[in-house]
Motif scaffolding. Structure first.
Motif, PDB file in Angstrom:
ATOM      1  N   GLU A 184       2.718  10.572  -0.526  1.00  0.00           N
ATOM      2  CA  GLU A 184       2.789  10.372   0.927  1.00  0.00           C
ATOM      3  C   GLU A 184       1.483   9.811   1.482  1.00  0.00           C
ATOM      4  O   GLU A 184       1.481   9.150   2.531  1.00  0.00           O
ATOM      5  CB  GLU A 184       3.159  11.675   1.648  1.00  0.00           C
ATOM      6  CG  GLU A 184       2.281  12.859   1.320  1.00  0.00           C
ATOM      7  CD  GLU A 184       2.890  13.734   0.237  1.00  0.00           C
ATOM      8  OE1 GLU A 184       2.692  14.953   0.305  1.00  0.00           O
ATOM      9  OE2 GLU A 184       3.544  13.194  -0.677  1.00  0.00           O
ATOM     10  N   ASN A 185       0.379  10.052   0.784  1.00  0.00           N
ATOM     11  CA  ASN A 185      -0.899   9.499   1.243  1.00  0.00           C
ATOM     12  C   ASN A 185      -0.967   7.988   1.058  1.00  0.00           C
ATOM     13  O   ASN A 185      -1.714   7.312   1.766  1.00  0.00           O
ATOM     14  CB  ASN A 185      -2.054  10.162   0.501  1.00  0.00           C
ATOM     15  CG  ASN A 185      -2.239  11.626   0.891  1.00  0.00           C
ATOM     16  OD1 ASN A 185      -1.670  12.080   1.873  1.00  0.00           O
ATOM     17  ND2 ASN A 185      -3.011  12.356   0.108  1.00  0.00           N
ATOM     18  N   LYS A 186      -0.222   7.456   0.084  1.00  0.00           N
ATOM     19  CA  LYS A 186      -0.202   5.999  -0.109  1.00  0.00           C
ATOM     20  C   LYS A 186       0.270   5.301   1.164  1.00  0.00           C
ATOM     21  O   LYS A 186      -0.267   4.265   1.566  1.00  0.00           O
ATOM     22  CB  LYS A 186       0.726   5.620  -1.270  1.00  0.00           C
ATOM     23  CG  LYS A 186       0.258   6.060  -2.651  1.00  0.00           C
ATOM     24  CD  LYS A 186       1.249   5.611  -3.711  1.00  0.00           C
ATOM     25  CE  LYS A 186       0.781   5.904  -5.126  1.00  0.00           C
ATOM     26  NZ  LYS A 186       0.767   7.316  -5.455  1.00  0.00           N
ATOM     27  N   VAL A 187       1.281   5.874   1.798  1.00  0.00           N
ATOM     28  CA  VAL A 187       1.820   5.289   3.032  1.00  0.00           C
ATOM     29  C   VAL A 187       0.769   5.341   4.142  1.00  0.00           C
ATOM     30  O   VAL A 187       0.516   4.339   4.823  1.00  0.00           O
ATOM     31  CB  VAL A 187       3.096   6.046   3.466  1.00  0.00           C
ATOM     32  CG1 VAL A 187       3.681   5.407   4.725  1.00  0.00           C
ATOM     33  CG2 VAL A 187       4.119   6.070   2.341  1.00  0.00           C
ATOM     34  N   ALA A 188       0.156   6.515   4.311  1.00  0.00           N
ATOM     35  CA  ALA A 188      -0.820   6.690   5.397  1.00  0.00           C
ATOM     36  C   ALA A 188      -2.043   5.799   5.197  1.00  0.00           C
ATOM     37  O   ALA A 188      -2.561   5.212   6.161  1.00  0.00           O
ATOM     38  CB  ALA A 188      -1.240   8.155   5.475  1.00  0.00           C
ATOM     39  N   ALA A 202      -1.104   2.188   5.993  1.00  0.00           N
ATOM     40  CA  ALA A 202      -0.900   2.005   7.437  1.00  0.00           C
ATOM     41  C   ALA A 202      -2.213   2.018   8.202  1.00  0.00           C
ATOM     42  O   ALA A 202      -2.305   1.454   9.304  1.00  0.00           O
ATOM     43  CB  ALA A 202       0.022   3.097   7.964  1.00  0.00           C
ATOM     44  N   ALA A 203      -3.237   2.656   7.632  1.00  0.00           N
ATOM     45  CA  ALA A 203      -4.539   2.753   8.316  1.00  0.00           C
ATOM     46  C   ALA A 203      -5.379   1.486   8.157  1.00  0.00           C
ATOM     47  O   ALA A 203      -6.504   1.431   8.651  1.00  0.00           O
ATOM     48  CB  ALA A 203      -5.308   3.959   7.784  1.00  0.00           C
ATOM     49  N   LEU A 263      -2.263   2.093  -4.601  1.00  0.00           N
ATOM     50  CA  LEU A 263      -1.580   1.940  -3.318  1.00  0.00           C
ATOM     51  C   LEU A 263      -0.362   1.023  -3.439  1.00  0.00           C
ATOM     52  O   LEU A 263       0.648   1.222  -2.760  1.00  0.00           O
ATOM     53  CB  LEU A 263      -2.548   1.381  -2.269  1.00  0.00           C
ATOM     54  CG  LEU A 263      -3.665   2.321  -1.801  1.00  0.00           C
ATOM     55  CD1 LEU A 263      -4.677   1.570  -0.956  1.00  0.00           C
ATOM     56  CD2 LEU A 263      -3.088   3.513  -1.024  1.00  0.00           C
ATOM     57  N   SER A 264      -0.447   0.025  -4.313  1.00  0.00           N
ATOM     58  CA  SER A 264       0.627  -0.962  -4.443  1.00  0.00           C
ATOM     59  C   SER A 264       1.851  -0.424  -5.182  1.00  0.00           C
ATOM     60  O   SER A 264       2.875  -1.105  -5.263  1.00  0.00           O
ATOM     61  CB  SER A 264       0.110  -2.216  -5.159  1.00  0.00           C
ATOM     62  OG  SER A 264      -0.890  -2.842  -4.390  1.00  0.00           O
ATOM     63  N   ASN A 302       3.260  -1.286   0.641  1.00  0.00           N
ATOM     64  CA  ASN A 302       1.876  -1.749   0.476  1.00  0.00           C
ATOM     65  C   ASN A 302       1.784  -3.041  -0.321  1.00  0.00           C
ATOM     66  O   ASN A 302       0.782  -3.764  -0.221  1.00  0.00           O
ATOM     67  CB  ASN A 302       1.035  -0.665  -0.198  1.00  0.00           C
ATOM     68  CG  ASN A 302       0.702   0.478   0.754  1.00  0.00           C
ATOM     69  OD1 ASN A 302       0.724   0.301   1.970  1.00  0.00           O
ATOM     70  ND2 ASN A 302       0.407   1.647   0.198  1.00  0.00           N
ATOM     71  N   LYS A 303       2.810  -3.350  -1.104  1.00  0.00           N
ATOM     72  CA  LYS A 303       2.821  -4.631  -1.826  1.00  0.00           C
ATOM     73  C   LYS A 303       2.841  -5.777  -0.817  1.00  0.00           C
ATOM     74  O   LYS A 303       2.092  -6.749  -0.946  1.00  0.00           O
ATOM     75  CB  LYS A 303       4.032  -4.714  -2.751  1.00  0.00           C
ATOM     76  CG  LYS A 303       3.993  -3.739  -3.915  1.00  0.00           C
ATOM     77  CD  LYS A 303       5.278  -3.793  -4.724  1.00  0.00           C
ATOM     78  CE  LYS A 303       5.258  -2.713  -5.806  1.00  0.00           C
ATOM     79  NZ  LYS A 303       6.531  -2.574  -6.496  1.00  0.00           N
TER      80      LYS A 303
END
Length: 630
Positions: free
Chosen positions: A458-462, A465-466, A494-495, A500-501
């Protein structure tokens, strides 16, 4: 010749004894069995030569003495080699089989050379013995320089077992049979041999340490699960009555590979079973067995957090809790505070909250070092409430304070519970701001912190987005070598998240990755290929890569790269060529068919699949062209 008995008798008696000692060595039960058996058999056939020569009443000539003395030296070496191979670690012998084969060949050459120095016709030997020795000499001569036939199935199985996280049980079954690691008793002996090998390595286990640990763990888990009761004692049968649960890697001592009873932390942050690492230190070693880093000190800090986790795991899996001999009864099991100085940490936190700029900088620096030192400190510092205060200091106008704060958070984030605390404290936007505007060291450590936090999905999304990805790409382009590595690992992780890609492609990730890929001396080829392979699975990534003239460099990697890089290059090529006849045409122009055929035969499993799929695409194009010409 002068009449005498002494010198001949003494030398020949030693040679006779050597043959007896070699004949009495333990049978070899590992992959070196054939080489071991052949050498022992040939040496045993030399015994009549020594027995008859011992009874010769005339003193040996200088030439004869030299030959027998060379033979004694060679047989001494042979005995040591045969003993070490028969009694040593079977996994180690397997991984080092080429080097061991070279040693056997060297011994064979030495014995053959010594035999060539001995003039049999001048020794007054019986005709029968002379014929036998000449035959044995001929065997040594033929064996010299003749390589042992390779076991191709063993080669394939080893490659799979080392490469794949969960190898096919059929592969592990063949390996356990080939290595004679099939019973609980076999595993115990192998574990002991492995332990002794590490201790005897002189502080430098070398590249084999990780490979050997990983392979033995897989074989051990397989045998304990698939064949738990074979040749085991009643106690062992009772313990694994219903199938042994697989012990998590983090609960095993890296030296013994056993479930830890008394885990302790050394100065590098690695955890070991106390008795194992103490034995290592008592032997005079000054390095960490796993990382090879020099130990700053030899103090051993109890890892109460891990010990507590092991206790919970044992309880939930019905495994008897390991008993720690001489455990301190005054400390609570699972206490993570006992070895930390609460008062000192409280003082540092007071300085963070209420001190002046200099005190804040100093306190953040001390917490940074404490958090790096060991796992207990990381738990203590977080429990004391340091994380929100460190997050506030990410906005400090003092560059050094900012560096200390972000690096302290990086060190604290090694603990998974702390990861959640850091994110919940609202750290991600501030870490991204440091990544964009901080000093180079702060940017590097901010990138590393984002990578550490992104382990949780879930941190990958945050983080994406930041706005972290454009700043990571900038660091990838203009950072130090270390900074580029930190940025690349963060971008890769992250990808994994699909959203994130697209962010990475829109932020212009592909051109710098292609530059890194083409710069073989830059040390970033592995990272660039790994990220491109992930992006190529996304339509926007596929298009962007296709526009960057990737085919020539991809074909070069497929032809000459490392196994992992060839695999990633093939994956990228497959994505580009699927549904794109122009890319297929370019690939063919750059010699794809020949390179892919070779890869389909010698690459990793994934590389073979990708190469085969691209070859099929090329064949379909050929079929369509042929059909249209009919």
């Amino acid at each position: 010749m002068v009449l005498t008995e002494g010198p001949n008798s003494e030398l020949m008696s030693r040679l006779v004894d050597l043959v007896k000692e070699i004949s009495g060595l333990r049978e070899c039960r590992n992959v070196c069995k054939k080489m071991h058996g052949n050498l022992v058999r040939r040496i045993k056939l030399l015994s009549p030569l020594f027995e008859e020569s011992k009874d010769i009443s005339e003193e040996l000539s200088e030439e004869e003495t030299k030959g027998f003395e060379l033979l004694r030296i060679a047989l001494d070496s042979a005995k040591e080699l045969l003993k070490s191979v028969a009694e040593g670690s079977k996994v180690y012998q397997t991984l080092q089989r080429d080097g061991i084969a070279d040693k056997f060949n060297q011994i064979t050459e030495e014995i053959e050379a010594a035999l060539s120095q001995i003039p049999y016709d001048k020794l007054n030997l019986s005709e029968e013995v002379q014929e036998q020795i000449e035959l044995v000499h001929a065997q040594f001569r033929r064996a010299k320089g003749r390589p042992e036939l390779q076991d191709h199935q063993l080669e394939v199985d080893l490659a799979i077992a080392q490469r794949e996280r969960e190898p096919d049980p059929a592969v592990l079954k063949r390996l356990s049979e080939k290595l004679h690691l099939q019973t609980i008793d076999d595993l115990k002996k192998e574990s002991l041999a492995f332990h002794e090998l590490v201790i005897a390595s002189g502080g430098d286990p070398g590249d084999w340490f990780e490979k050997m640990s990983s392979l033995f763990k897989k074989l051990k888990d397989y045998v304990q699960v698939e064949n738990p009761e074979a040749d085991s004692s009643e106690a062992e049968k009772a313990m694994i009555k219903h199938r042994s649960p697989v012990i998590p890697d983090d609960f095993r001592c890296p030296i013994s590979l056993e479930l830890m009873k008394d885990p302790v932390i050394v100065s590098t942050g690695q955890t070991y079973e106390r008795s194992c690492i103490q034995k290592w230190l008592d032997a005079g070693h000054k390095t960490c067995p796993k990382t090879q880093q020099t130990l700053l000190h030899t103090a051993l800090t109890p890892n109460y957090v891990l010990k507590s986790l092991i206790a919970l795991w044992c309880e939930s899996n019905g495994v008897e809790l390991p008993k720690q001999p001489g455990a301190c009864r005054s400390k609570k099991v699972g206490s993570s505070i006992s070895d930390c100085d609460r008062a000192a940490i409280a003082t540092l936190l007071d300085k963070l909250a209420n001190g002046n700029a200099e005190q804040q900088r100093s306190a953040a620096g001390e917490l940074r070092l404490l958090a790096k030192r060991n796992a207990d400190n990381r738990v203590c510092i977080a429990e004391a409430g340091a994380i929100p205060l460190l997050v506030e200091l990410l906005s400090s106008t003092d560059p050094r304070t900012q560096e200390h704060a972000v690096t302290a958070l990086l060190n604290l984030s090694i603990n998974d519970i702390n990861k959640g605390t850091i994110v919940n404290a609202g750290a991600i936007p501030d870490i991204v701001d440091v990544l964009k505007n901080g000093s180079m060291e702060a940017r590097e450590n901010a990138a590393a912190t984002l990578f550490s936090l992104s382990v949780i999905d879930e941190n990958k999304v945050a983080i994406g987005a930041a706005g972290a990805i454009p700043a990571l790409i900038k660091l990838l382009c203009d950072g130090t070598p270390r900074g580029k590595k930190d940025a690349a690992t963060a971008i890769f992780n992250l990808s994994i998240y699909q959203g994130n890609k697209a962010r990475a492609v829109k932020a212009g990730i592909v051109p710098p990755l292609m530059r890194l890929l083409k710069d073989a001396g830059g040390g970033m080829v592995d990272e660039a290929l790994a990220i491109l392979a992930i992006l190529a699975s996304h339509q926007e990534g596929k298009v962007a890569i296709g526009q960057a003239d990737p085919i020539p460099v991809l074909m070069d990697v497929i032809s000459t790269g490392s196994p992992r890089n060839r695999e990633n290059a093939a994956a990228i090529l497959w994505s580009l060529c699927t549904g794109d006849s122009q890319q297929l045409k370019l690939a063919r122009q750059f010699g794809a068919e020949e390179a892919l055929k070779e890869l389909s035969e010698s690459g990793t499993d994934r590389a073979k699949r990708k190469a085969g799929s691209i070859i099929e695409l090329l064949q379909r194009v050929d079929a369509v062209v042929t059909q249209s010409q009919l």
